[in-house]
Write an enzyme that holds these catalytic residues in place. Sequence first.
Site: not given
Length: 856
Positions: A518-521
């Site tokens: 999720g996001g930048d992970e």
Amino acid sequence: MEDKLTVPSNLAHQNKRLKALLKKYKHAHHLQNALILLSEQASTVAELTLLYPAIHDILQKYVPSKSFYVVLSNRHTNLLELSYFSDEKDGLAIALNQHNSFNEGATGYVFKQGKTTYFTKQQMQDAANNGLFKALGTPAEHWIGVPVFQEKSIIGVLAAQSYDTKQGYSPQQIQLLEVMSLYLATAIERVKKREQLEAEVKVRTQALTQSNAALNLEVEQRKRALQRQQILFKISELATQAKNIDDVYLQLHEIIKSITYADNLYIALYNKDSGWLSFPYYVDEFKKNPQSRRFSKGYSELVISTEETQLIHPDRAKALIQDGTVQRTSPVPEKQMATSWLGAPLKTSQGVIGLIVCQAYNNKHIFSQDDCELITFVSHQIATVLQTKLANIALKKSHQELEFRVDEKTKELRQANLHLQMQIDERKKIEQQLYHDAHHDSLTGLANRSLFLTQLEKTLQEYHRFVEQHFAVLFIDLDKFKSINDQLGHHAGDQFLISVSKLFSQCIREHDLLARLGGDEFVILLTHLTEPQQAEDVANRIINLMAEPFCFKGSSLQSGASIGITYSNQSYKNTDEIIRDADAAMYYAKNSGRNRYELFHPLLTQAIPEQQSPVLHYLEQLPMNFRSSEIITLDENCQSESLLEAFGEHPILGYTSFDILKKFACDKEQHLNVELQLLQQAYTQTSNANLNVGLLPCSSLLLAHPEFNLFTDALSQCENKTQLCLLFDEQEIRYASATQIENLKQLSLNGYSIGLNNFAKDKCELNLLSEIDFDYLLLSSTFSKRILQQASYDLQLQGVLAITKIKNTKVIAKGPAILNFRALLDKHGLGFFIGKQSALNSSLQPSISHSESLQR
């Protein structure tokens, strides 16, 4: 009265005599039985490596011989070499290290004397003190050596020893050993001859296999010729046996199917007078039966105009369209474009009357030159049959109308079936898409958290069943991602995530799993690993790729990746623990400067008081022996041993607590203080232990000015300057300043022992070796392993060995299981090793099965 006394005396004498005879016969039985068993083994054993254990098993039945070995003379070197070794106390490693010294020990003494020799512990010590030979290995209570003769020449020694004071060797047992040695040379020769015979059989079998291959090729060629002949007969029979022209087409289709791929086939007829092209037979998985058309610039027209068979693949199709040879009246959907097209002209004495075409979609088949030859071969016969049948069409016009209707109905049914199959296929695709959407990220197309955790759970369960199947998890957080969103917009952020996912996919293998949490992970699951270094290599590739700037609509921003790595461990019970530890390592990497990776260590999750520095707190909690256990010590025989039991992996071999202490230093000053304290403790430990040399990893920061003065002050405490070898990492030295290089050279000039660690980890630079006089050169585990896999690395190694030989530098190979390849690396010129004990050593000496050692 005298007679009564004489009778018992005679009986006692007879009993004593009978007992002596019984003992004699029993000994003779033992000798006979042992020789029979030896003869059986010599007749059945296929290899010498199996003969010696069999002899050992026979001896143990009659002689105290748990500790037993055999050495044979090498006629080229005149040295006694170890052929078999089993000992209650000394491991095989000790015997291998001392194999060049057998000539100087008791074994060599027996070889020189040429007669059986029996020593007690005191007798052997006295003989050694008198200079008859050198005492090697652990002293035994009883030792016996028996020479092995071949005809009249001595070829080796058979030795047995006992560590039990009460368990010596009787004359009968010594005689048994001597008898066994007499037959040992004969048994060895029999087994060697059997091995040679088996080798000859393999060579002859290989020759026979090659002969059979040639015969099979000839048979295949004859089969092909017979097949072509049968095809011609079948086509010729169509002219008389086929009821109508449609039957001819169908049977021709079946014949073509028997020789090549023909799921999509059509026959076109060309009327030269009208200039029209018709398609009386057309079977295709995408297209319906096309209407007749005027002669234009298509693939079919190319075959007719050239009167030659044409083989067209995508590259040639583009070229034909570009030069105008082929023109398309309307665009063709990519899915319906043939990936391989083969057409042959139907030529008769009156000229070309049409063509026959086979085509394939979606790379289901790629037509070859053999297919061209076959289709050309049968096309001439097909043309003759079609010409005959077409001449009879005018006479059967009424029948043609009925046949036409039947053919139309058949085509409609075929199309209906095709449509139904397409609907079924479409439903399957929809179901597959739904499953894919539920387990994949909608933006990047990568696996999502659900699929990743499911796969990680399976991998963890598999690892608990098979502990050798190691894995690693990489937790990746993108640096400065918020800046990209803020400055370039969320659309640019999405494009950046898509671009990053493609870059990450290039860094892993096909069976590894990349997912977006999720996001930048992002997370990566690496499976089937043999060493932690492989996970670090993946992290380095990611960091190098992320070093490139991200450009979007004329704007450019620099990002990066902070990576946390955790390696498989038996303590992990569920996936949450693995994700937690990888996340903790990632946050430490981010807090340590970003755009880097860190391996997980338990210290990362420890609760440490805020007012105390983590590294100082950890130093206070550890005993003195922990901080000195990071040293590998070398004795005069180039064998390594640790001063104290190590905590974690050794620093020479991988990530260690020594490294984590220095990494947790808050700043450069604290880092230097920690390293100087460890250095002082190392000198104290090596001095107290009175060992020859120890390998100690050091940071290149110690070579900078003015830290170099502090460094040399610490070195001054060492009485013997060569007692510690100061190891500097090759990558740090490669980028060191001129001052640091000069200080490093000064250490060597002042008589201190220095070494280069992790050499050739990513590339092999020989200028460092020629510029600086290193005493030790430790090859990286990656380079040590690839020497055996790629010839180019062996060539680089020979260059390294050439320079180090001139410099008198010891080259050491290292790796987690390097001793398993010791013999192979030795052939490449490497004689020193640092790694874990091999499986053979572990079985012979369980007490040191997990210790680390340097072997030669």
